[in-house]
Design a protein around this motif. Sequence first.
Motif, PDB file in Angstrom:
ATOM      1  N   LEU A 185       0.815  -1.217   0.000  1.00  0.00           N
ATOM      2  CA  LEU A 185       0.000   0.000   0.000  1.00  0.00           C
ATOM      3  C   LEU A 185       0.848   1.266   0.000  1.00  0.00           C
ATOM      4  CD1 LEU A 185      -2.790  -0.963   2.562  1.00  0.00           C
ATOM      5  CD2 LEU A 185      -2.844  -1.089   0.071  1.00  0.00           C
ATOM      6  N   GLY A 186       2.181   1.097   0.060  1.00  0.00           N
ATOM      7  CA  GLY A 186       3.036   2.276  -0.085  1.00  0.00           C
ATOM      8  C   GLY A 186       3.806   2.670   1.156  1.00  0.00           C
ATOM      9  N   ALA A 187       3.954   1.743   2.133  1.00  0.00           N
ATOM     10  CA  ALA A 187       4.759   2.067   3.305  1.00  0.00           C
ATOM     11  C   ALA A 187       6.230   2.054   2.923  1.00  0.00           C
ATOM     12  CB  ALA A 187       4.505   1.052   4.413  1.00  0.00           C
ATOM     13  N   ARG A 188       6.914   3.133   3.234  1.00  0.00           N
ATOM     14  CA  ARG A 188       8.351   3.175   2.963  1.00  0.00           C
ATOM     15  C   ARG A 188       9.091   2.388   4.037  1.00  0.00           C
ATOM     16  NH1 ARG A 188       9.878   9.300   1.411  1.00  0.00           N
ATOM     17  NH2 ARG A 188       8.375   9.586  -0.251  1.00  0.00           N
TER      18      ARG A 188
ATOM     19  N   SER B 156       9.292   4.028   7.410  1.00  0.00           N
ATOM     20  CA  SER B 156       8.059   4.029   8.205  1.00  0.00           C
ATOM     21  C   SER B 156       7.939   2.753   9.035  1.00  0.00           C
ATOM     22  CB  SER B 156       6.873   4.181   7.251  1.00  0.00           C
ATOM     23  OG  SER B 156       5.721   3.621   7.799  1.00  0.00           O
TER      24      SER B 156
ATOM     25  N   LEU C  98      -5.709   3.647   5.123  1.00  0.00           N
ATOM     26  CA  LEU C  98      -4.275   3.386   5.316  1.00  0.00           C
ATOM     27  C   LEU C  98      -3.354   3.932   4.212  1.00  0.00           C
ATOM     28  CD1 LEU C  98      -2.434   2.155   7.433  1.00  0.00           C
ATOM     29  CD2 LEU C  98      -2.607  -0.022   6.238  1.00  0.00           C
ATOM     30  N   PRO C  99      -3.692   3.750   2.896  1.00  0.00           N
ATOM     31  CA  PRO C  99      -2.777   4.278   1.876  1.00  0.00           C
ATOM     32  C   PRO C  99      -2.580   5.793   1.988  1.00  0.00           C
ATOM     33  CG  PRO C  99      -4.335   2.767   0.893  1.00  0.00           C
ATOM     34  CD  PRO C  99      -4.795   3.002   2.288  1.00  0.00           C
TER      35      PRO C  99
ATOM     36  N   TYR D  87      -2.524   7.411   4.775  1.00  0.00           N
ATOM     37  CA  TYR D  87      -1.603   7.617   5.904  1.00  0.00           C
ATOM     38  C   TYR D  87      -0.170   7.696   5.386  1.00  0.00           C
ATOM     39  CZ  TYR D  87       1.305   6.225   9.880  1.00  0.00           C
ATOM     40  OH  TYR D  87       2.282   6.144  10.829  1.00  0.00           O
ATOM     41  N   TYR D  88       0.137   6.822   4.419  1.00  0.00           N
ATOM     42  CA  TYR D  88       1.500   6.808   3.883  1.00  0.00           C
ATOM     43  C   TYR D  88       1.763   7.976   2.947  1.00  0.00           C
ATOM     44  CZ  TYR D  88       1.972   2.354   6.134  1.00  0.00           C
ATOM     45  OH  TYR D  88       2.027   1.381   7.091  1.00  0.00           O
TER      46      TYR D  88
END
Lengths: 414, 236
Positions: free
Chosen positions: A314-317, A320, B105-106, B108-109
């Motif tokens: 979902l795009g967490a680096r 993070s 959630l997306p 949030y990032y």
Amino acid sequence: MWREIFASLMRNKLRTALTGLSVSVGIFLLIFLLGAGNGLIHAFEKNSGQMALNVMQLSPGITSKPFEGLEEGRSIRFEARDIPLSRQAGRSRVMAATGSASQTITISYGENTSTGSLVGHYPENFSIRKMKLVAGRYINAIDMQERRRVLVLGERVATDLCGSPAQAIGKIVSADGAAYRIVGVYADKGEMGEMQAHTPFTTLQTIYNQGNNVPTILLQTHNAASVEGDSILRSDLRRALAARHRFDPTDEKALWMWNSARGAEETAKAMSILRNALWFIGLLTLLSGVVGVSNIMLITVKERTHEFGIRKALGARPWSILRSVMAESIIITAFFGYIGMVAGIAATEWLNVVAGTKAMEVADMKMEVFLNPTVDLGIAVQALLVLVVAGLVAGFVPARKAVRVKPVEALNAR
Amino acid sequence: MLHLQNLHKTYQGAAPLHVLRGITLDIAPGEFVSIMGASGSGKSTLLNILGILDNYDEGEYILDGQPIKNLSESRAADLRNRMIGFIFQNFNLIPYKNALENVALPLYYQGVSRKKRNALALEHLERLGLREWAHHLPNELSGGQKQRVAIARALITKPRIILADEPTGALDSHTSAEVMQLLTELNAEGMTVIIVTHESGVAYRTKKIVHLKDGVIESIEENLHPSDNPFGDLMK
């Protein structure tokens, strides 16, 4: 972010609490050990402050080397004249010299008698030994010069003989048929052993023809605390005494010397070793707690691998994820560490109330056994820093593991 | 929109597995494509590469003008976040977060504030008819509801492409039809949708079917009238 972390912590309450407990115990022991250690150190510092720190003690020994035709194994004896000799030999490093000789006597005043030693002293004895007077005065230079028959008694003996220290002053007592005037009473509360009546060294010499045997010489020193000053003074004294008593100046066993100023430095060193040892033990205990946290974090990370995979998709680096694992670890260690720290400080305060004022009375001084066994703010801050670092260390390995898993592998993890 | 040129992928191991053996494929904006093949044909690997979840060994992959090669993890994460919406067979919702939080959630990032992302998430849930379920945890939802939450989550960042990996694999035929209907509607609004499936019933609801076999494209079939194929009959 904080919500995320607390949600994660709350899911495993028991596990989190048990792990945190080991950190609490670790920091508790660290604080408690340091506090107790401080109690010993403070007491020692206070006690040594009551004794003169600039004293060099000389005692004669037995020769271990032949010298100028004399055999080894000869006993050396100090005599009265060695006292001024050592004073001169020490040059600017000796400010005063004293020695004593003694004779067994019985003192009587009216019906009362007391048996013990009559000890010949120099006036300098008073300051070198940091004596305290209860009444009257100590032996002075005129007493010495005129060989006066004067006595300075201990508090107990003065009380036994004359009723009280104040009443004893000016009284004439007899000992072995000679009359002496009591001029002073010194404090000897808690002192063990027989009665000791101080008289001028010269008086003792005259009456008993004593003074050919001086067991120890005490020197009040100046600039002798450093390694260099200490060794110069020692070699000066050794050379002078060796010449007079005819022993080899390199013979270590013919003359014993003990420098309290060097002793104080060594005591300080010992105290710092004690302090470091306590830190070491405390930190090791804490380390076992940290390893526990690290271990639990590893398990948590393993359990959450799939979730991290979803988050990555979902795009967490990486940062993070790293941050959330590290923060979780720091929160556990900081929170439980803080509890342990507060408990530790409370325990040292309790110790202070219960044992902080324990003291033994020895001679004329109070010997502290345990003084102010608490930690200061500096140590508490250091402990807090240790905690944060501990949290970082505990979280780092698990966090890195969480970051390193490839997204596709994390997603397939079950 | 999406360009693949002679793409190769080998899984290293005791016996290296050459999964993709030269895939060349172009997908234009607004297309509705399915990638079909038996298990082991490499279709999941292809989807992972398209979704920047996995890397490839050889060839070229250009996504919306951006070459996808040797990206840092952070850059890849950003691209996934902004360009791609994922729909998975097993939904992949985070179990301890409610529907609303999962959808948000997306964002949030992306650093969107909680208030704003929750408002947007609620909007998306409402559109999919799940408003009353916003504060329920995933295990309190039915399979179809879960997949709709996942679709809402895929849509919230307004991605360029929807990548769906067996989106109906865990659903019964009725809810499968609903989900396919949703995806068809999304495509009708102009979204590029790519579905990986082994079910021909699902594949024939799309406009273009890429048949994959043993790591190569066997054929590309244009399906001019997807709605002519009754879904239920072809579910086998």
